[in-house]
Enzyme design. Structure first.
Site: not given
Ligand SMILES: NC(=O)c1ccc[n+]([C@@H]2O[C@H](COP(=O)([O-])OP(=O)(O)OC[C@H]3O[C@@H](n4cnc5c(N)ncnc54)[C@H](OP(=O)(O)O)[C@@H]3O)[C@@H](O)[C@H]2O)c1
Length: 263
Positions: A156, A169, A173
């Site tokens: 991130s 967080y 990261k």
């Molecule tokens: N969206 C942004 O702005 C952004 C920016 C930078 C980085 N990121 C990173 O991108 C990644 C995806 O995030 P997103 O934005 O797509 O958010 P999201 O829609 O909340 O997705 C998070 C995913 O992680 C899974 N997860 C959470 N805890 C878990 C566990 N213990 N075991 C297995 N799966 C787990 C969730 O699935 P379940 O709950 O079904 O297990 C869900 O599929 C994350 O690492 C986040 O930090 C996001």
């Protein structure tokens, strides 16, 4: 060596990709994009009903997918998930360690340390377990000779930029980016490339409602383009890092943030 007169294509038909956190947001999108380019995609997360729906969606579009229950915090479940994927799709040669959570968004003085443990267990230890098990299996399948192993860790911009009230967080990261560089070094001679993507803010469940708050609006106001990133912004980077075209790229962190971290 590639013929300079042949156009680039992304044919991932020899790829078996495990995507963690595939039940929503970035993971679900990456799984669809990879499947569209021929990869067999293993969809891992805890909400298996969502994964089943995504599997059907990918299959309806002509792709191959397999849903598997996985809590990335569990080493036992990680090993079992790889076993199940291998039985269904064949050995995994590509991993996207994407599962992540954001628990803080509080002042550090209000943050219960238990939230640090939970965030660490998923965002850093979980990413390690996913990458390590994948690497072990790639090595056993001959990655040293094929130089075919690909691991992508989702970091991130908070790993290097300051995001107020996200101590846990951001720390995890930053850990992902640096851990990935060390893993890239350790596994370089084993034919496995480890690269990181550092996305800026994209509207998903992890930041649901954030941009309707004063805090979220103030973030939007300071970014040079005053917007969150479109959901398709990561597509080409993900394809590239999972493909043979990234053969000699390892240990890198690619920022995809529309300039948000320039502010
Ligand atoms: N969206 C942004 O702005 C952004 C920016 C930078 C980085 N990121 C990173 O991108 C990644 C995806 O995030 P997103 O934005 O797509 O958010 P999201 O829609 O909340 O997705 C998070 C995913 O992680 C899974 N997860 C959470 N805890 C878990 C566990 N213990 N075991 C297995 N799966 C787990 C969730 O699935 P379940 O709950 O079904 O297990 C869900 O599929 C994350 O690492 C986040 O930090 C996001």
């Amino acid at each position: 060596m590639r013929d300079p007169f042949s156009p680039f294509t992304y044919d991932l038909s020899d790829r078996v990709v495990l995507v963690t956190g595939a039940s929503s947001g970035l993971g679900a999108r990456m799984a669809k994009v990879l499947a569209t380019h021929g990869a067999k995609v293993a969809l891992a997360a805890r909400r298996v009903d969502r994964l089943a729906q995504l599997q059907r969606d990918i299959e309806d579009h002509g792709g191959t997918a397999f849903a598997v229950n996985l809590d990335v915090a569990s080493e036992e479940q990680t090993i079992a998930a790889y076993d199940a994927v291998e039985a269904a799709l064949g050995p995994v040669n590509t991993v996207i360690a994407n599962a992540g959570i954001a628990r803080d968004l509080k002042r550090a003085t209000d943050n219960p340390p238990e939230d640090f443990d939970t965030t660490y267990a998923v965002n850093l230890r979980g990413v390690f377990l996913t990458a390590r098990e994948g690497a072990k299996r790639m090595m056993a399948a001959g990655s040293k000779q094929s130089e075919h192993g690909r691991i992508v860790l989702i970091s991130s911009i908070t790993s290097f930029d300051i995001s107020p009230h996200s101590t846990f967080y951001s720390a995890t990261k930053a850990g992902v980016s640096q851990m990935g560089r060390v893993l890239a070094y350790d596994w370089a001679r084993m034919g496995i490339n480890v690269n990181m993507i550092a996305p800026g803010y994209i509207q998903t469940e992890i930041n649901d409602g954030l941009f309707e708050t004063d805090y979220g609006r103030s973030m939007l106001a300071k970014w040079p383009r005053r917007r969150v990133i479109d959901a398709d912004a990561l597509d080409s980077t993900v394809l590239f890092l999972c493909s043979d075209h990234s053969r000699q790229i390892t240990g890198t962190v690619t920022t995809v943030d529309d300039g948000q971290s320039l502010s």
